[in-house]
Each structure stands twice: as structure tokens, then as C-alpha cells.
Design an enzyme around this catalytic site. Sequence first.
Site, PDB file in Angstrom:
ATOM      1  N   ASN A   9      26.650  31.385  39.370  1.00  0.00           N
ATOM      2  CA  ASN A   9      26.920  31.284  40.407  1.00  0.00           C
ATOM      3  C   ASN A   9      27.024  32.644  41.247  1.00  0.00           C
ATOM      4  O   ASN A   9      27.783  33.471  40.917  1.00  0.00           O
ATOM      5  CB  ASN A   9      28.534  30.828  40.552  1.00  0.00           C
ATOM      6  CG  ASN A   9      28.866  30.765  42.000  1.00  0.00           C
ATOM      7  OD1 ASN A   9      28.135  30.934  42.806  1.00  0.00           O
ATOM      8  ND2 ASN A   9      30.286  30.429  42.245  1.00  0.00           N
ATOM      9  N   LYS A  11      27.057  33.414  44.284  1.00  0.00           N
ATOM     10  CA  LYS A  11      27.779  33.494  45.343  1.00  0.00           C
ATOM     11  C   LYS A  11      27.058  34.541  46.496  1.00  0.00           C
ATOM     12  O   LYS A  11      25.717  34.117  46.514  1.00  0.00           O
ATOM     13  CB  LYS A  11      29.184  34.615  44.980  1.00  0.00           C
ATOM     14  CG  LYS A  11      29.992  33.880  43.716  1.00  0.00           C
ATOM     15  CD  LYS A  11      31.162  34.472  43.439  1.00  0.00           C
ATOM     16  CE  LYS A  11      32.068  33.747  42.299  1.00  0.00           C
ATOM     17  NZ  LYS A  11      33.219  34.140  42.100  1.00  0.00           N
ATOM     18  N   HIS A  95      34.393  25.045  45.024  1.00  0.00           N
ATOM     19  CA  HIS A  95      34.740  26.243  44.181  1.00  0.00           C
ATOM     20  C   HIS A  95      36.130  26.837  45.061  1.00  0.00           C
ATOM     21  O   HIS A  95      36.319  26.572  46.205  1.00  0.00           O
ATOM     22  CB  HIS A  95      33.596  27.113  44.405  1.00  0.00           C
ATOM     23  CG  HIS A  95      33.918  28.460  43.678  1.00  0.00           C
ATOM     24  ND1 HIS A  95      34.733  29.604  43.940  1.00  0.00           N
ATOM     25  CD2 HIS A  95      33.191  28.639  42.455  1.00  0.00           C
ATOM     26  CE1 HIS A  95      34.602  30.507  43.161  1.00  0.00           C
ATOM     27  NE2 HIS A  95      33.691  29.938  42.154  1.00  0.00           N
ATOM     28  N   GLU A  97      36.810  29.528  46.005  1.00  0.00           N
ATOM     29  CA  GLU A  97      36.599  30.456  47.017  1.00  0.00           C
ATOM     30  C   GLU A  97      36.505  29.601  48.307  1.00  0.00           C
ATOM     31  O   GLU A  97      36.701  30.012  49.513  1.00  0.00           O
ATOM     32  CB  GLU A  97      35.443  31.399  47.030  1.00  0.00           C
ATOM     33  CG  GLU A  97      35.777  32.538  45.782  1.00  0.00           C
ATOM     34  CD  GLU A  97      34.802  33.049  45.061  1.00  0.00           C
ATOM     35  OE1 GLU A  97      33.721  32.868  45.146  1.00  0.00           O
ATOM     36  OE2 GLU A  97      35.093  33.593  44.044  1.00  0.00           O
ATOM     37  N   GLU A 167      38.250  26.457  36.779  1.00  0.00           N
ATOM     38  CA  GLU A 167      38.192  28.038  36.979  1.00  0.00           C
ATOM     39  C   GLU A 167      39.816  28.400  37.606  1.00  0.00           C
ATOM     40  O   GLU A 167      39.999  28.112  38.743  1.00  0.00           O
ATOM     41  CB  GLU A 167      37.198  27.892  38.225  1.00  0.00           C
ATOM     42  CG  GLU A 167      35.813  27.826  37.872  1.00  0.00           C
ATOM     43  CD  GLU A 167      34.840  28.614  38.456  1.00  0.00           C
ATOM     44  OE1 GLU A 167      34.060  29.336  38.050  1.00  0.00           O
ATOM     45  OE2 GLU A 167      34.787  28.733  39.753  1.00  0.00           O
ATOM     46  N   GLY A 173      36.945  37.030  39.147  1.00  0.00           N
ATOM     47  CA  GLY A 173      36.695  38.380  39.496  1.00  0.00           C
ATOM     48  C   GLY A 173      37.793  39.284  39.329  1.00  0.00           C
ATOM     49  O   GLY A 173      37.727  40.581  39.889  1.00  0.00           O
ATOM     50  N   SER A 213      35.842  35.099  34.767  1.00  0.00           N
ATOM     51  CA  SER A 213      35.544  36.472  33.885  1.00  0.00           C
ATOM     52  C   SER A 213      34.935  36.055  32.521  1.00  0.00           C
ATOM     53  O   SER A 213      35.255  36.780  31.476  1.00  0.00           O
ATOM     54  CB  SER A 213      36.685  37.178  33.927  1.00  0.00           C
ATOM     55  OG  SER A 213      37.157  37.598  34.924  1.00  0.00           O
TER      56      SER A 213
HETATM   57  P1  13P Z   1      33.479  35.711  37.791  1.00  0.00           P
HETATM   58  O1  13P Z   1      32.949  35.367  36.659  1.00  0.00           O
HETATM   59  O2  13P Z   1      33.185  36.930  38.673  1.00  0.00           O
HETATM   60  O3  13P Z   1      34.987  35.876  37.419  1.00  0.00           O
HETATM   61  O4  13P Z   1      33.449  34.474  38.673  1.00  0.00           O
HETATM   62  C1  13P Z   1      33.782  33.218  38.044  1.00  0.00           C
HETATM   63  C2  13P Z   1      33.387  32.180  39.108  1.00  0.00           C
HETATM   64  O5  13P Z   1      34.103  32.142  40.274  1.00  0.00           O
HETATM   65  C3  13P Z   1      32.316  31.319  39.030  1.00  0.00           C
HETATM   66  O6  13P Z   1      32.196  30.161  39.890  1.00  0.00           O
END
Ligand code: 13P
Length: 251
Positions: A9, A11, A95, A97, A167, A173, A213
Site C-alpha cells: 500500500n 499510500k 483502511h 487512515e 491492521e 507506521g 509495520s
Molecule cells: P506500515 O507497514 O507502514 O506500518 O503501514 C501499514 C499499512 O497501513 C498498510 O496498509
Amino acid sequence: MRKPLIAGNWKMHNNLAETIELLNGLKRELLDFDGVDILACPTYTVLSDAKDILLDSNIKLGAQDLYWEEKGAFTGEISAAMIKDVGCEFVIIGHSERRKYFQETNDSVNKKLNAALTQELTPIVCVGETLAEREEDKTTEVIKDQLAQGLKDVTAENILKLVIAYEPVWAIGTGKTATPQQAQQIHKFIRDWLKDTYDFDTAEQVRILYGGSVKPSNIKDLMKEPDVDGGLVGGASLEVVSFSEIVKGSI
Ligand code: 13P
């Protein structure tokens, strides 16, 4: 037998030149690598170019979101048909976010995944608890609501066409990965929910990804867990070496 899926992803990262470089690097590194489904989900503006680059490769293409209406006066939005048209096979839905910054709800997740299924896109439906919810011991309650409402009225036939991603928000992150045991506990909870809601055989076929992560150093241990079927990777999917190592480490 569930085939592992490793999805990047990306982003809101990478302009066109950076995307081309990353995709060409991944193609080189992962040439002829099978046994794992590999997926890249770049930003909307580069999807068309990404499709051309990936035509002769084993890397599939996905989008990061969609809007559920077919067409019309919805300035700034992108439909499932448009995503399909540009060459995507997958789309990430719900997601954390999107839930946090863009008021996505379980109800909008449900509408979006239905729109995706209508276009024969594979939705990757994200669920996960915040740190506060975990500390209040509400993890399974939250996940259950996200599943029950997000997947409301999805038939057994259609549940086989989607992927679920667990997740935990506190692991995204932050560098803090859920331990393999923590991930397995929730993945099993999700699979048990699928068994109760559908049936054993159906539940056994649905892929459940872990995200938060994921790194080359932890993918192997995560994948040893019986209900972890792959990863949804953010930061570590932005580099050719680390994303390739995660893919290779997943089997
Ligand atoms: P990270 O791997 O940067 O923690 O992000 C995970 C994520 O949100 C994947 O959709």
C-alpha cells in the site's frame, strides 16, 4: 490451501518517475517468483502507467479506495468501473487512515465493497482496533462490529471473492508490530467469525492479511501462524529491496 498475498500500500507516496523506478525494480527482483500473489497499490494518478509496466509481470495492480456510486456529479471521486477500466484487479477498502481522516464508516465500507464486487474487483477490507480500544479490552468487540457491519449482507459466494486485512491501528507506521501471537489471535477470531457467519469450508478459503509495520525481519514469523495468509505493507513496500525480501520471506 490459501495462496499467500503480499500487498504494497503505497499510500500518498511516489510520483510517476518514482513509481516507474520502483515497479521496474520489483519486476527485476521478483521475476518468475510464484507461489505468492504480489500486489502493488500506487496512488490513482499513476495507475494507468503502472498497468503498462506490469503487463508482462507477475505483479498485480490495485487501487487504494473507490467511491460506491457508478457515475455522476461527485467531484473528486473515482468509481469502481474507472478503477477496473484502468487495469486494477484489487482495491483496498476501509483502511484505518480513511476511517480516521476521511470519516469512513462501516456502512461506507459495505457500500464500497459491494461496488467493487459488482465490477469484479477483489476488495481488501481492512479492520483493526486503535491503541485505546486495545487497552480497554475492546479489540474483539470492535473487530466484530467492523466485520458484521462492513460485510453486512455479503453472500458466501462473494465472501470468497474478497480479502480481509487485520491492521491494528497502533502498529501502523509506528515500527511496533503485533507479535505473531497477537496477530494470530485476531486472525483466528476473524476466521471463527467467518465460520459462524458462513460455514467452515468457506471460512477456510478466505485470505486474511496482517498489516502494521511488516518488515523483512518479521514476515517469516508472522507467516508461520496458521491464520496469517500474507501482509498488507506500507513503509517497507516503498523500497525495492525490502518489499522483495518480504515477498520472498513469505513462503
Ligand atoms: P506500515 O507497514 O507502514 O506500518 O503501514 C501499514 C499499512 O497501513 C498498510 O496498509
